[in-house]
Design an enzyme around this catalytic site. Structure first.
Site, PDB file in Angstrom:
ATOM      1  CD  GLU A   8      -2.838  -1.096   2.322  1.00  0.00           C
ATOM      2  OE1 GLU A   8      -3.624  -2.025   2.567  1.00  0.00           O
ATOM      3  OE2 GLU A   8      -2.703  -0.248   3.214  1.00  0.00           O
ATOM      4  CB  SER A  60       9.390  -2.928   4.267  1.00  0.00           C
ATOM      5  OG  SER A  60      10.353  -2.790   3.232  1.00  0.00           O
ATOM      6  CB  ILE A  96      -0.963  -3.489  -8.258  1.00  0.00           C
ATOM      7  CG1 ILE A  96      -1.216  -3.243  -6.721  1.00  0.00           C
ATOM      8  CG2 ILE A  96      -1.529  -5.172  -8.333  1.00  0.00           C
ATOM      9  CD1 ILE A  96      -0.617  -4.093  -5.802  1.00  0.00           C
ATOM     10  NE  ARG A 146      35.473  -1.820 -29.194  1.00  0.00           N
ATOM     11  CZ  ARG A 146      35.398  -0.830 -30.022  1.00  0.00           C
ATOM     12  NH1 ARG A 146      34.604  -0.888 -31.112  1.00  0.00           N
ATOM     13  NH2 ARG A 146      35.685   0.628 -29.142  1.00  0.00           N
ATOM     14  CD  GLN A 158      46.147 -12.304 -16.143  1.00  0.00           C
ATOM     15  OE1 GLN A 158      46.904 -11.387 -15.214  1.00  0.00           O
ATOM     16  NE2 GLN A 158      46.771 -13.471 -16.231  1.00  0.00           N
ATOM     17  CD  GLU A 181       7.563 -11.607  -5.328  1.00  0.00           C
ATOM     18  OE1 GLU A 181       6.832 -11.438  -4.125  1.00  0.00           O
ATOM     19  OE2 GLU A 181       6.977 -11.969  -6.424  1.00  0.00           O
TER      20      GLU A 181
END
Length: 378
Positions: A125, A130, A155, A265, A276, A361
């Site tokens: 919301e 959190s 959402i 390249r 390296q 999430e």
């Protein structure tokens, strides 16, 4: 476990082929046009990808979480945004199968599993991100059902989706006052905010979901009153694994683009791959992705086994894998130099898409809270 079962490899390869054919060639255009390809989602559903861990007796594919993670990683190799959207839809379908009654399964699952109807998950919301247990969207009970007032923020699929699995406050403060309702798009009093302008994930809409005296019948309640927060957290365990898998797929694509680039390249008379410093950077990127993948598989196994520490491992995997994926994608962009910053090469889109995986999430800071709580309980 160090190798995937043959059946899981076959699933992964099927998803890879689908992503290569149906998703990857169009991902850049969908991002630019902010277009959600519902037709392609329905093609994925026809292959069983809309109900990956919905039980077979309910019409789903009945896969393990490990199987599903390999599918989402493979789809994200084509486009993390599309794979993540399928993950959210799968989460809602699984929650209905797991926590719903027979009537709710019969009403909702057939059309969700074909994606003739699309589902969104509504927890966050404007004033509670959190701190999800502090949500304030109110569902007042009367003789006919529930009257909803409040709003949900960020959402995915809002305005396009046909069904909104929504966490509401039906009782007192705290987690025990939260219930889950299944709310159809056509509900009077339900509306949507503007499509947000975002850094990434542009191929899926993100809007507010707004309730103004929106009324739903009592049959919309998933499970029992007061169980909604528990359902939401159970759904997020799997969602965290899925979003980690999406980070892996996107980062692997970025690494592969970088590998091709440095071989072609030339600088100072040599291929960039011959330096390296380039080799060491590629070695670290590949190693970090493989470590992340291995740990994700272990967390999937924990959730499949319903291990007591599964939630802790899901949080660990989400935190580590999404941080790693975002870092590897950024390193890939750096290897391409100025070309990495151009849309034509596809890496900048991956960087933009993966950045939000460290937020949604449950932010990676909240993942640390969950992990620490598990450690201190032990």
């Amino acid at each position: 476990m160090f190798e995937l079962p043959e059946e899981t490899i076959a699933l992964r390869d099927m998803a890879r082929d689908f992503a290569a054919d149906k998703i990857a060639p169009h991902a850049q255009r969908w991002d630019e046009e902010r277009h959600l390809p519902v037709d392609v989602l329905r093609e994925a559903a026809a292959l069983g990808m809309a109900g990956l861990y919905v039980r077979e007796e309910s019409g789903g594919t009945g896969l393990t979480r490990l199987d599903a993670a390999t599918v989402f990683e493979a789809l994200a190799y084509g486009c993390p945004t599309i794979s993540a959207f399928l993950s959210i839809h799968n989460m809602v379908a699984w929650m209905i199968d797991r926590f719903g009654n027979d009537a709710q399964r019969a009403e909702h699952l057939p059309s969700l599993l074909t994606m003739q109807r699309i589902a969104s998950y509504c927890l966050t919301e404007p004033g509670s991100g959190s701190d999800a247990a502090a949500l304030a969207t109110r569902a007042a009970r009367d003789n006919a059902g529930y009257v909803l007032n409040g709003s949900k923020q960020f959402i995915s699929g809002a305005g396009v989706s046909d069904l909104y699995l929504t966490m509401v406050r039906s009782g007192g403060d705290g987690p025990g006052g939260v219930s889950a309702l299944l709310i159809p798009k056509e509900t009077p009093g339900l509306s949507f905010g503007v499509n947000e302008k975002k850094m990434g994930w542009n191929a899926q809409p993100t809007r507010q979901v707004i309730f103004a005296d929106a009324r739903v019948p009592a049959e919309a309640l998933l499970g029992e009153e007061g169980q909604g927060f528990k359902f939401a957290m159970a759904g997020l365990d799997g969602g965290r694994l899925n979003i980690a898998a999406c980070s892996l797929g996107g980062a692997q694509r970025a690494l592969d683009i970088a590998l091709d680039y440095v071989k072609q390249r030339r600088a100072f008379g040599r291929a960039v791959a011959d330096f390296q410093a380039t080799q060491f950077r590629l070695a670290d990127m590949a190693t970090e992705l493989e470590v992340a993948r291995s740990f994700l598989w272990r967390a999937c196994a924990k959730l499949d086994a319903r291990a007591p520490d599964a939630t802790q491992y899901c949080a660990m995997a989400k935190r580590f894998v999404t941080d790693t994926g975002s870092r590897v994608a950024d390193e890939a962009l750096q290897l391409l130099g100025g070309y990495g910053y151009l849309a034509d090469y596809g890496v900048e889109k991956i960087v933009r898409d993966l950045r939000v995986h460290r937020i949604l999430e449950g932010t990676n800071e909240i993942m640390r809270v969950i992990i620490a709580r598990g450690l201190l309980k032990a």
